[in-house]
Scaffold this motif. Structure first.
Motif, PDB file in Angstrom:
ATOM      1  N   ARG A 166     -16.232  -6.835   2.798  1.00 53.04           N
ATOM      2  CA  ARG A 166     -15.687  -6.041   1.870  1.00 53.04           C
ATOM      3  C   ARG A 166     -16.188  -6.457   0.744  1.00 53.04           C
ATOM      4  NH1 ARG A 166     -11.272  -2.536   1.669  1.00 53.04           N
ATOM      5  NH2 ARG A 166     -11.072  -1.646  -0.355  1.00 53.04           N
ATOM      6  N   ILE A 167     -16.138  -7.441   0.436  1.00 55.01           N
ATOM      7  CA  ILE A 167     -16.325  -8.123  -0.975  1.00 55.01           C
ATOM      8  C   ILE A 167     -17.970  -8.267  -1.361  1.00 55.01           C
ATOM      9  CG2 ILE A 167     -16.596 -10.154  -2.557  1.00 55.01           C
ATOM     10  CD1 ILE A 167     -13.890 -10.869  -0.897  1.00 55.01           C
ATOM     11  N   ALA A 168     -18.627  -8.539  -0.435  1.00 59.85           N
ATOM     12  CA  ALA A 168     -20.202  -8.801  -0.531  1.00 59.85           C
ATOM     13  C   ALA A 168     -20.784  -7.233  -0.763  1.00 59.85           C
ATOM     14  CB  ALA A 168     -20.572  -9.240   0.579  1.00 59.85           C
ATOM     15  N   GLU A 169     -20.312  -6.197   0.098  1.00 56.85           N
ATOM     16  CA  GLU A 169     -20.900  -4.846   0.272  1.00 56.85           C
ATOM     17  C   GLU A 169     -20.706  -3.810  -0.988  1.00 56.85           C
ATOM     18  OE1 GLU A 169     -21.614  -5.076   4.959  1.00 56.85           O
ATOM     19  OE2 GLU A 169     -20.305  -3.732   4.132  1.00 56.85           O
ATOM     20  N   PHE A 204     -10.699  -0.805   6.959  1.00 56.09           N
ATOM     21  CA  PHE A 204     -10.530  -1.613   5.998  1.00 56.09           C
ATOM     22  C   PHE A 204     -12.054  -1.984   5.398  1.00 56.09           C
ATOM     23  CE2 PHE A 204     -10.775  -6.143   4.372  1.00 56.09           C
ATOM     24  CZ  PHE A 204     -10.037  -6.247   3.160  1.00 56.09           C
ATOM     25  N   ALA A 205     -12.901  -2.379   6.119  1.00 57.00           N
ATOM     26  CA  ALA A 205     -14.139  -2.929   5.840  1.00 57.00           C
ATOM     27  C   ALA A 205     -15.416  -2.074   6.322  1.00 57.00           C
ATOM     28  CB  ALA A 205     -14.445  -4.442   6.028  1.00 57.00           C
ATOM     29  N   GLU A 255      -5.304  -5.353  -0.994  1.00 55.32           N
ATOM     30  CA  GLU A 255      -5.461  -4.433   0.267  1.00 55.32           C
ATOM     31  C   GLU A 255      -5.202  -5.110   1.676  1.00 55.32           C
ATOM     32  OE1 GLU A 255      -8.117  -0.809   1.851  1.00 55.32           O
ATOM     33  OE2 GLU A 255      -8.587  -1.439  -0.339  1.00 55.32           O
ATOM     34  N   PHE A 256      -6.004  -6.296   1.592  1.00 50.82           N
ATOM     35  CA  PHE A 256      -5.931  -6.984   3.021  1.00 50.82           C
ATOM     36  C   PHE A 256      -4.321  -7.437   3.248  1.00 50.82           C
ATOM     37  CE2 PHE A 256      -6.135 -10.623   5.625  1.00 50.82           C
ATOM     38  CZ  PHE A 256      -7.319 -10.108   6.668  1.00 50.82           C
ATOM     39  N   ASN A 257      -3.926  -7.845   2.490  1.00 50.36           N
ATOM     40  CA  ASN A 257      -2.399  -8.264   2.393  1.00 50.36           C
ATOM     41  C   ASN A 257      -1.399  -7.142   2.871  1.00 50.36           C
ATOM     42  OD1 ASN A 257      -3.229 -10.793   1.671  1.00 50.36           O
ATOM     43  ND2 ASN A 257      -2.468 -10.619  -0.213  1.00 50.36           N
ATOM     44  N   LYS A 258      -1.633  -6.082   2.135  1.00 56.34           N
ATOM     45  CA  LYS A 258      -0.817  -4.992   2.448  1.00 56.34           C
ATOM     46  C   LYS A 258      -1.107  -4.325   3.906  1.00 56.34           C
ATOM     47  CE  LYS A 258       0.003  -0.203   0.884  1.00 56.34           C
ATOM     48  NZ  LYS A 258      -0.386   0.641  -0.358  1.00 56.34           N
ATOM     49  N   THR A 259      -2.365  -4.529   4.454  1.00 55.44           N
ATOM     50  CA  THR A 259      -2.800  -3.745   5.515  1.00 55.44           C
ATOM     51  C   THR A 259      -2.419  -4.673   6.767  1.00 55.44           C
ATOM     52  OG1 THR A 259      -4.807  -2.745   4.549  1.00 55.44           O
ATOM     53  CG2 THR A 259      -4.774  -3.015   6.899  1.00 55.44           C
ATOM     54  N   PHE A 260      -2.831  -5.977   6.546  1.00 61.42           N
ATOM     55  CA  PHE A 260      -2.336  -6.861   7.717  1.00 61.42           C
ATOM     56  C   PHE A 260      -1.376  -7.720   7.658  1.00 61.42           C
ATOM     57  CE2 PHE A 260      -7.166  -5.643   7.463  1.00 61.42           C
ATOM     58  CZ  PHE A 260      -7.029  -5.269   8.936  1.00 61.42           C
TER      59      PHE A 260
END
Length: 409
Positions: A166-169, A204-205, A255-260
């Protein structure tokens, strides 16, 4: 995490399975679940089981990807540069001498702004030949233009690789990302890892190719010769992207924390609320550091700890805020920069970060664990005792080498 909490997460559809795996295998599961298109890798201890597992996934039909069994690490990253330039989502893994063999390609990957993701099972640098874990390999490539994360558990390896795509792209970044973890101490140690629902991961990604790629229908040139009139500006675009990546990384973490249901930050704090003395560490020794802090607290020493999760870009503002007001910060490095004013690579970064923001907090450089010399919790406890009974400014004048036997050289 209690069994009840695990079962609740399963019922909510966040988790589809819970497996017992090493950090190497956690990296492989993350590559599989992130729908990687192309994998190119060469075996090297202690990374090998990661790409072996990926090969198994592909052979069993669990992963739809092209696996390129190359003849060297140099070729592995070369193959991924071509694949990524054509729009593929790519992955590799390596260690130590393998990373060094990739060295010129590391700069090419970042200079071409390719969102390649690589797992690094950290390992000592030869000579003498040593297959065991420290962080000399990672320290040697900190200026290569890659975003670098350091995990401290197999779960974090899995999670970080998913976040890495997600970060790289992201078009504000478009830089390769390296996710590192301790060779052997983590790469070959089995831990419980939650595997997330595939639909959630892919929402997410999602794969993104809305970036410049090699396409015969829309031809572009990549990797041109840059004369002095333009090289500086092109290189500065990479620097600017690294600066931009900080806000993106924070967004992705949130967002990762919220999703997972996680709680990842750029740095992790432990008992800092009233700490006088802080030990900063990274990777798989984090549990021992926390144990030492607890022991120090029991005898009345105001100890706390910080774990560095993000190495590039360096989380200066978060670090400064965390240690403001403490009496001293000791940085435990498992790598060394011979001949530097202080010889711990991360200690150099910490000292620079604090001084650049006007803090005169003493930073004590501590080197331990080279070649996987065991870093015991009692060693960290002794370091905290030294901080509380000595003059920190005097300690900060040179590097402390813990755990090394005396010799007559």
């Amino acid at each position: 995490m209690s069994q009840a909490v695990i079962e609740q997460r399963v019922r909510k559809g966040v988790v589809r399975d819970r497996v017992a795996v090493t950090s190497n295998h956690a990296a492989a599961y993350a590559a599989r679940d992130s729908e990687v298109d192309v994998v190119a890798a060469y075996p090297i201890t202690p990374q090998t089981p990661a790409v072996e597992k990926i090969a198994e996934f592909i052979a069993n039909g669990e992963m739809s990807a092209e696996y390129i069994p190359v003849e060297s690490e140099h070729s592995a990253l070369s193959a991924l540069i071509g694949a990524s330039a054509a729009g593929a989502r790519t992955f590799t893994a390596t260690s130590s001498q393998g990373l060094f063999y990739m060295y010129e390609l590391l700069y090419i990957a970042s200079g071409l702004r390719l969102p390649i993701v690589m797992a690094l099972a950290t390992r000592a640098a030869s000579a003498p030949i040593c297959i065991h874990g420290d962080y000399q390999d990672l320290a040697s490539v900190r200026d290569a233009g890659w975003v670098v994360m350091i995990a401290s558990s197999a779960q974090e390896v899995y999670d970080s690789i998913i976040m890495a795509y997600r970060i790289a792209e992201d078009n504000r970044v478009l830089l390769p990302v390296m996710v590192s973890y301790d060779g052997f101490l983590m790469s070959h140690t089995t831990e419980p890892v939650e595997l997330y629902d595939l639909e959630l991961i892919r929402r997410f990604a999602p794969k993104r190719i809305d970036r410049p790629i090699l396409d015969s229908k829309r031809p572009i040139t990549m990797g041109v010769m840059a004369i002095p009139d333009w090289y500086y500006e092109i290189k500065y675009q990479l620097i600017d992207a690294m600066h931009n990546s900080m806000s993106v990384i924070k967004e992705v973490h949130d967002e990762f924390n919220k999703t997972f249901g996680r709680n990842y930050r750029l740095i992790e704090e432990y008992r800092l609320e009233d700490a006088d003395y802080v030990v900063l560490a990274y990777g798989g020794i984090w549990g021992n550091v926390k144990k030492a802090v607890d022991a120090a607290r029991r005898i009345g020493i105001g100890a706390g700890a910080l774990r560095l999760r993000l190495f590039r870009p360096f989380p200066t503002e978060e670090l400064v805020k965390a240690v403001e007001g403490v009496k001293a910060v000791a940085v435990v490095d498992r790598a060394v920069s011979p001949g530097a004013p202080i010889e711990g690579p991360v200690a150099i970064e910490v000292a620079t970060a604090l001084k650049s923001r006007g803090l005169n907090t003493p930073v004590i450089s501590v080197v331990h664990g080279l070649g996987q010399r065991t870093v015991f919790s009692r060693d960290i406890a002794e370091l905290i005792r030294m901080l509380s009974t000595s003059e920190p400014m005097e300690m900060a004048r040179s590097t402390i080498y813990m755990g090394v036997r005396e010799y007559g050289g």
